[in-house]
Design an enzyme around this catalytic site. Structure first.
Site, short mmCIF file in Angstrom:
data_model
loop_
_atom_site.label_atom_id
_atom_site.label_comp_id
_atom_site.label_asym_id
_atom_site.label_seq_id
_atom_site.Cartn_x
_atom_site.Cartn_y
_atom_site.Cartn_z
N GLY A 107 -1.39 9.45 7.18
CA GLY A 107 -2.80 9.35 6.81
C GLY A 107 -2.95 9.51 5.32
O GLY A 107 -2.16 8.96 4.54
N TYR A 137 -11.64 3.46 4.74
CA TYR A 137 -10.20 3.79 4.84
C TYR A 137 -10.02 5.17 5.47
O TYR A 137 -9.19 5.36 6.37
CB TYR A 137 -9.64 3.73 3.42
CG TYR A 137 -8.24 4.20 3.18
CD1 TYR A 137 -7.14 3.38 3.44
CD2 TYR A 137 -7.97 5.46 2.60
CE1 TYR A 137 -5.84 3.80 3.16
CE2 TYR A 137 -6.69 5.87 2.31
CZ TYR A 137 -5.63 5.05 2.59
OH TYR A 137 -4.34 5.46 2.30
N1 LIG Z 1 0.11 5.28 -2.23
C1 LIG Z 1 -0.58 6.41 -2.13
O1 LIG Z 1 -0.97 7.03 -3.14
C2 LIG Z 1 -0.91 6.97 -0.77
C3 LIG Z 1 -0.52 6.37 0.41
N2 LIG Z 1 -0.85 6.95 1.61
C4 LIG Z 1 -0.44 6.35 2.89
O2 LIG Z 1 0.97 6.23 2.94
C5 LIG Z 1 1.32 5.06 3.70
C6 LIG Z 1 2.21 4.17 2.85
O3 LIG Z 1 1.47 3.74 1.70
P1 LIG Z 1 2.17 2.96 0.49
O4 LIG Z 1 3.63 2.94 0.71
O5 LIG Z 1 1.60 3.50 -0.74
O6 LIG Z 1 1.59 1.51 0.69
P2 LIG Z 1 2.20 0.12 0.23
O7 LIG Z 1 1.06 -0.81 0.06
O8 LIG Z 1 3.14 0.32 -0.89
O9 LIG Z 1 3.04 -0.33 1.49
C7 LIG Z 1 2.42 -0.68 2.70
C8 LIG Z 1 3.40 -1.49 3.51
O10 LIG Z 1 2.73 -1.91 4.70
C9 LIG Z 1 3.02 -3.28 4.90
N3 LIG Z 1 1.96 -3.95 5.62
C10 LIG Z 1 0.64 -3.92 5.35
N4 LIG Z 1 -0.03 -4.72 6.21
C11 LIG Z 1 0.91 -5.26 7.04
C12 LIG Z 1 0.84 -6.16 8.11
N5 LIG Z 1 -0.31 -6.69 8.53
N6 LIG Z 1 2.00 -6.50 8.74
C13 LIG Z 1 3.18 -5.99 8.32
N7 LIG Z 1 3.31 -5.13 7.30
C14 LIG Z 1 2.18 -4.78 6.66
C15 LIG Z 1 3.16 -3.86 3.52
O11 LIG Z 1 3.85 -5.08 3.60
P3 LIG Z 1 3.96 -6.09 2.36
O12 LIG Z 1 5.10 -5.53 1.56
O13 LIG Z 1 4.24 -7.39 2.98
O14 LIG Z 1 2.62 -6.00 1.67
C16 LIG Z 1 3.91 -2.74 2.81
O15 LIG Z 1 5.30 -2.85 3.02
C17 LIG Z 1 0.01 4.42 4.11
O16 LIG Z 1 -0.34 4.85 5.39
C18 LIG Z 1 -0.98 4.95 3.10
O17 LIG Z 1 -2.27 4.95 3.63
C19 LIG Z 1 -1.55 8.11 1.67
C20 LIG Z 1 -1.95 8.75 0.54
C21 LIG Z 1 -1.65 8.24 -0.76
C1 LIG Z 2 -4.59 7.95 -2.63
C2 LIG Z 2 -6.07 7.76 -2.62
O1 LIG Z 2 -6.42 6.75 -3.57
C3 LIG Z 2 -7.79 6.39 -3.61
O2 LIG Z 2 -8.55 7.41 -4.16
P1 LIG Z 2 -8.45 7.92 -5.64
O3 LIG Z 2 -7.62 9.13 -5.70
O4 LIG Z 2 -9.82 8.06 -6.17
O5 LIG Z 2 -7.67 6.70 -6.31
P2 LIG Z 2 -7.21 6.15 -7.69
O6 LIG Z 2 -5.80 6.50 -7.89
O7 LIG Z 2 -7.52 4.70 -7.73
O8 LIG Z 2 -8.13 6.84 -8.80
C4 LIG Z 2 -8.03 8.18 -9.16
C5 LIG Z 2 -8.95 8.48 -10.30
O9 LIG Z 2 -8.41 7.85 -11.49
C6 LIG Z 2 -9.43 7.14 -12.15
N1 LIG Z 2 -8.83 6.06 -12.95
C7 LIG Z 2 -8.84 6.02 -14.31
N2 LIG Z 2 -8.28 4.89 -14.76
C8 LIG Z 2 -7.88 4.22 -13.64
C9 LIG Z 2 -7.23 2.97 -13.49
O10 LIG Z 2 -6.90 2.25 -14.44
N3 LIG Z 2 -6.94 2.60 -12.21
C10 LIG Z 2 -7.28 3.39 -11.13
N4 LIG Z 2 -6.96 2.96 -9.89
N5 LIG Z 2 -7.94 4.57 -11.27
C11 LIG Z 2 -8.22 4.96 -12.51
C12 LIG Z 2 -10.34 6.69 -11.03
O11 LIG Z 2 -11.61 6.30 -11.50
C13 LIG Z 2 -10.36 7.94 -10.16
O12 LIG Z 2 -11.27 8.86 -10.69
C14 LIG Z 2 -8.42 6.19 -2.27
O13 LIG Z 2 -9.33 5.14 -2.39
C15 LIG Z 2 -7.47 6.23 -1.19
O14 LIG Z 2 -6.66 5.09 -1.20
C16 LIG Z 2 -6.56 7.38 -1.27
O15 LIG Z 2 -6.24 8.00 -0.30
#
Ligand SMILES: NC(=O)C1=CN([C@@H]2O[C@H](COP(=O)(O)OP(=O)(O)OC[C@H]3O[C@@H](n4cnc5c(N)ncnc54)[C@H](OP(=O)(O)O)[C@@H]3O)[C@@H](O)[C@H]2O)C=CC1
Ligand SMILES: C[C@H]1O[C@H](OP(=O)(O)OP(=O)(O)OC[C@H]2O[C@@H](n3cnc4c(=O)[nH]c(N)nc43)[C@H](O)[C@@H]2O)[C@@H](O)[C@@H](O)C1=O
Length: 362
Positions: A107, A137
């Protein structure tokens, strides 16, 4: 899990999925089941059903999702709720139908209320309203937790949920419109530094990865300056300015993706659903567990750390027309720490590693 268990890592090409695969392989798990999106579209219920019936995975890491930064979440609201619900419904339901031994659902800490008491404990889930920018989300993620709990209670499955803080690392998304803050700032500040040094080769190479509207095929410096400005890197009166979205005051907690993967594998081996509640509980709630560092930093401080590491001499423009989102979301990681796991990469080290990764893969 034992070393030859059949383990499905959904989303294995993503930030977290790729780190989980790397971690599992390093620990000797060799029977990994991996499918790209073109081989298995997780939105397609029939394909997912066929896949589980044929392959019969024993363990599932559910790291596939529709993921993006604050603006992507705010704009593509329908896609974020629809795709996340579909992917997780398909995988969780088929894991139940095909007797998966254990599933881990990923999550996010955005499940907690917008104005949650800090640090955020697991039991604060559903105690107040959510942050608007990522509400669709977050609702999907809450549904994932409740789906795991409900299948466990009704069908006796062993599905556990983890709530990671903001993550970053190798295979991150560096798209300047849709990514999270850390990869976006690394890229923008590296571009700012290149612009200061008039390093047009670096800039042209980097911009190849952007969806540039280049009607006349021009690669003149003026055209490039226009494109950079659109993405928040501008040159005026010999000074380079990098745009930071929002006020710079929100605080975020950042965890290196390989630490996240290590925590996932640790918990997959150490935590069962039955460990998550007391047998005397009449109502089973809050069975998920937070994953983070327990330390946060403001976006302004983050930008300054990157600036210092990169050696950028320009200025920042805080664009308050862009959303701040949640002002503070620090996780309480005492449950995880008490189980014996702690992160190893601090933010200053992680920034250096992310910059190197970007430069190596640019
Ligand atoms: N990144 C972050 O900061 C955070 C992430 N999370 C959670 O961690 C988990 C992993 O996130 P993260 O690794 O960052 O995400 P990414 O976007 O880097 O990776 C997501 C993966 O899911 C695959 N995918 C998405 N849709 C489909 C589909 N329809 N069919 C098959 N594969 C699919 C993507 O495939 P493709 O390569 O083809 O796009 C990709 O490999 C998620 O549940 C996310 O919500 C939670 C908190 C923070
Ligand atoms: C992991 C988390 O990520 C998302 O939430 P978020 O933490 O708000 O995500 P963020 O990384 O995009 O931003 C963090 C902060 O940073 C600031 N900020 C400045 N400058 C840039 C900038 O250039 N890009 C982005 N993206 N943000 C910027 C931005 O305005 C914000 O105040 C969720 O929607 C949801 O997906 C979730 O779970």
């Amino acid at each position: 899990m034992n070393k030859s268990s059949k383990i499905f890592v959904a989303g294995h090409r993503g930030l977290v999925g790729s780190a989980i695969v790397k971690n599992l392989k390093a620990k000797g798990y060799h029977n990994l089941l991996l499918r790209s999106r073109s081989e298995l579209n997780l939105l397609d219920s029939l394909s997912v059903s066929n896949f589980f019936e044929v392959e019969k995975p024993e363990y599932v890491f559910l790291a596939a999702a529709k993921v993006g930064g604050i603006i992507a979440n705010n704009i593509y609201r329908a896609d974020f709720i629809y795709e996340n619900l579909m992917i997780q419904n398909n995988i969780i339901h088929q894991s139940y139908r095909n007797n998966v031994k254990k599933l881990m659902f990923l999550g996010s800490t955005c499940i907690y209320p917008k104005e949650c008491p800090q640090p955020m404990k697991e039991e604060y889930l559903l105690t107040d309203i959510l942050e608007y920018t990522n509400e669709p989300y977050a609702i999907a993620k809450i549904a994932g937790i409740k789906m795991c709990e409900s299948y466990n209670l009704q069908y006796g499955t062993n599905f556990i949920s983890v709530m990671p803080t903001n993550l970053y690392g190798p295979n991150d998304n560096f798209d300047l419109e849709k990514s999270h803050v850390l990869p976006a700032l690394v890229r923008k500040i590296l571009l700012g530094k290149a612009l200061e040094a008039s390093d047009w080769d670096f800039i042209k190479n980097d911009l190849k990865k952007l969806p540039i509207e280049n009607e006349n095929g021009s690669s003149s410096e003026n055209h490039i300056l226009g494109v950079l400005e659109k993405y928040g890197v501008s040159l005026k009166n010999d000074e380079v300015t990098v745009e930071i979205w929002g006020s710079g005051n929100p605080r975020r907690e950042f965890l290196w993706s390989e630490d996240m993967a290590d925590a996932c594998v640790f918990l997959m081996n150490k935590r069962d659903f039955k460990d998550t509640y007391d047998n005397s509980d009449k109502e089973v709630r809050n069975t998920h567990i937070n994953i983070g560092t327990g330390k946060d930093i403001s976006i302004k401080e983050l930008a300054l750390l990157i600036k210092e590491h990169v050696g950028f001499n320009g200025t920042f423009h805080f664009n308050e027309d862009k959303p701040d989102g949640t002002m503070v979301k620090l996780t309480d990681v005492s449950k995880l720490n008490n189980m014996g796991w702690k992160h190893s990469i601090e933010i200053s080290e992680g920034i250096k590693a992310l910059c190197s990764h970007y430069l190596e893969t640019a």
